[in-house]
Design an enzyme around this catalytic site. Structure first.
Site, PDB file in Angstrom:
ATOM      1  N   GLU A   1       0.830  -1.203   0.000  1.00  0.00           N
ATOM      2  CA  GLU A   1       0.000   0.000   0.000  1.00  0.00           C
ATOM      3  C   GLU A   1       0.864   1.252   0.000  1.00  0.00           C
ATOM      4  OE1 GLU A   1      -3.759   1.553   2.599  1.00  0.00           O
ATOM      5  OE2 GLU A   1      -1.813   1.489   3.619  1.00  0.00           O
TER       6      GLU A   1
ATOM      7  N   HIS B   1     -12.132   6.067  16.852  1.00  0.00           N
ATOM      8  CA  HIS B   1     -13.342   5.301  17.149  1.00  0.00           C
ATOM      9  C   HIS B   1     -13.149   3.804  16.939  1.00  0.00           C
ATOM     10  CE1 HIS B   1     -13.490   6.832  12.963  1.00  0.00           C
ATOM     11  NE2 HIS B   1     -13.797   5.573  12.681  1.00  0.00           N
ATOM     12  N   ILE B   2     -14.025   3.045  17.583  1.00  0.00           N
ATOM     13  CA  ILE B   2     -14.104   1.597  17.417  1.00  0.00           C
ATOM     14  C   ILE B   2     -15.518   1.278  16.949  1.00  0.00           C
ATOM     15  CG2 ILE B   2     -13.954  -0.657  18.531  1.00  0.00           C
ATOM     16  CD1 ILE B   2     -12.162   0.689  20.662  1.00  0.00           C
ATOM     17  N   TYR B   3     -15.631   0.549  15.854  1.00  0.00           N
ATOM     18  CA  TYR B   3     -16.950   0.159  15.367  1.00  0.00           C
ATOM     19  C   TYR B   3     -17.544  -0.938  16.244  1.00  0.00           C
ATOM     20  CZ  TYR B   3     -16.364   3.009  11.214  1.00  0.00           C
ATOM     21  OH  TYR B   3     -16.197   4.080  10.370  1.00  0.00           O
TER      22      TYR B   3
ATOM     23  N   ASP C   1     -10.220   4.479  12.326  1.00  0.00           N
ATOM     24  CA  ASP C   1     -10.765   3.164  12.668  1.00  0.00           C
ATOM     25  C   ASP C   1      -9.696   2.464  13.495  1.00  0.00           C
ATOM     26  OD1 ASP C   1     -11.449   0.475  12.733  1.00  0.00           O
ATOM     27  OD2 ASP C   1     -11.908   0.323  10.601  1.00  0.00           O
TER      28      ASP C   1
ATOM     29  N   SER D   1      -9.903  10.971  10.994  1.00  0.00           N
ATOM     30  CA  SER D   1     -10.843   9.908  11.332  1.00  0.00           C
ATOM     31  C   SER D   1     -10.078   8.601  11.387  1.00  0.00           C
ATOM     32  CB  SER D   1     -11.954   9.834  10.277  1.00  0.00           C
ATOM     33  OG  SER D   1     -12.859   8.783  10.564  1.00  0.00           O
TER      34      SER D   1
ATOM     35  N   ASN E   1      -1.934   2.202   9.688  1.00  0.00           N
ATOM     36  CA  ASN E   1      -1.474   3.593   9.573  1.00  0.00           C
ATOM     37  C   ASN E   1      -0.199   3.825  10.370  1.00  0.00           C
ATOM     38  OD1 ASN E   1      -4.947   4.453   9.952  1.00  0.00           O
ATOM     39  ND2 ASN E   1      -3.856   4.153   8.028  1.00  0.00           N
TER      40      ASN E   1
ATOM     41  N   ARG F   1      10.521  24.459   8.613  1.00  0.00           N
ATOM     42  CA  ARG F   1       9.312  24.243   9.414  1.00  0.00           C
ATOM     43  C   ARG F   1       8.067  24.101   8.533  1.00  0.00           C
ATOM     44  NH1 ARG F   1      10.748  29.355  13.360  1.00  0.00           N
ATOM     45  NH2 ARG F   1      12.358  28.311  14.617  1.00  0.00           N
TER      46      ARG F   1
END
Length: 342
Positions: free
Chosen positions: A89, A274-276, A236, A234, A244, A186
């Site tokens: 990826e 967040h956690i689904y 997951d 955002s 990531n 910077r």
């Protein structure tokens, strides 16, 4: 309090101190930052409903974890992370590609869902399965060229940002050259967030139908080491974030190699973490595991410029994680149907 009571109290107090010291020692492993954030979300997260899918998640806002790359490569160990997917990826991004056919041809299927979702939206009467769709991507070049394309995905934004005057801006190449010319710079920021193509800001016919989640990163040289901070609007946390972390830590290591310096810290800053709902049980299983030593990576010395990199130039060593924990991807986010109907 009686003498026996006082002795008992002090024994309990000392036992608690020993337990706390033990826990503090145990939690010096940097992976606990990630695990503690999972626990924070389970305990304190607020419920959210995705407008497009009605998927429920629990989330918090504004968190940060950081990994010093001299302490090992942060490929999480409390579950096995799909390393081939990480490097393929990242190469897909690095090389500026926008079509999933490269990934499909290399048997990496982490991006299959979004082109398939778009295809079904555009062809509501189709009865093609995802497996049949991906098989056509693999075997039919014309179909892949038309249906496998994800324009304005990370690779294009990094390597060929569409300027208003028709130029293609290579942000990543510029970033490396800027650091070469000015180690104190910077301003070394690479962004994938282009409002022209996003959500209600876009013309309906130009709107990207997939979410840009890890949307901006900045690099800085401090103390002769390259540091990289990612802002992810955002996240997951169960399925996406382990990828990531590994991907941007690897980006840090590769750019440091090109610059001829040591990698420093990878800093991961989250907006909505967040956690689904369909990952809750898997998260609880992962939280019951103890981290193991991080692995290390080696990059071939032939990698001297950005386009020298390919997946064959990376060797992962001493990765001994716990077993894989499987979960279904929730294909949420991206342009909303109401934005396409305006």
């Amino acid at each position: 309090m009686t003498m026996i009571g006082i002795v008992t109290f002090h024994r309990k107090k000392e036992a608690l101190k020993r337990k706390n010291r033990f826990m503090a020692k145990e939690q010096t492993h940097p992976e606990y930052q990630y695990l503690n954030l999972l626990q924070d979300i389970l305990d304190n997260g607020i419920e959210n409903i995705d407008e497009g899918t009605n998927a429920m998640s629990r989330g918090v806002f504004g968190r940060q974890i950081r990994f010093d790359l001299k302490d090992g490569f942060p490929l999480l160990t409390t579950k096995k992370v799909y390393w081939k997917g990480v490097i393929q990826e990242l190469y897909w991004f690095f090389s500026g590609q926008t079509n999933i056919k490269y990934l499909v041809d290399n048997n990496v299927h982490i991006w299959d869902d979004y082109p398939f979702k778009i295809y079904k939206q555009k062809n509501p009467n189709t009865n093609i399965s995802k497996g049949e769709f991906i098989e056509k991507i693999a075997k039919d070049n014309n179909f892949a060229k038309e249906q496998g394309e994800l324009p304005r995905i990370y690779g294009e934004m990094w390597r060929a940002w569409p300027a208003t005057d028709g130029r293609k801006v290579d942000q990543l190449k510029w970033a490396i050259e800027e650091l070469r010319q000015d180690p104190y710079a910077r301003n070394v920021i690479v962004t994938s967030w282009n409002p022209q193509y996003l959500y209600g800001m876009a013309k309906p016919e130009e709107a990207s139908r997939f979410p840009i989640c890890h949307n901006m990163y900045q690099m800085s040289i401090k103390g002769g080491r390259l540091h990289l901070q990612l802002y992810q609007r955002s996240a997951d946390m169960f399925l996406g974030v382990p990828f990531n972390i590994a991907s941007y830590a690897l980006l840090n290591v590769i750019v440091a190699k090109i610059l001829g310096i040591e990698p420093g810290e990878f800093v991961h800053t989250f907006g909505d973490a967040h956690i689904y709902e369909n990952h809750f049980e898997q998260v609880k299983e992962q939280l019951g595991r103890k981290p193991k030593d991080f692995p290390s990576i080696k990059i071939d010395n032939s990698v001297k410029e950005i386009d020298d990199f390919n997946p064959d130039k990376i060797i992962l060593e001493n990765y001994n994680p716990h077993d894989t924990i499987k979960a279904e991807l929730t294909v949420a986010g991206g342009v909303k149907q109401r934005n396409l109907q305006k």
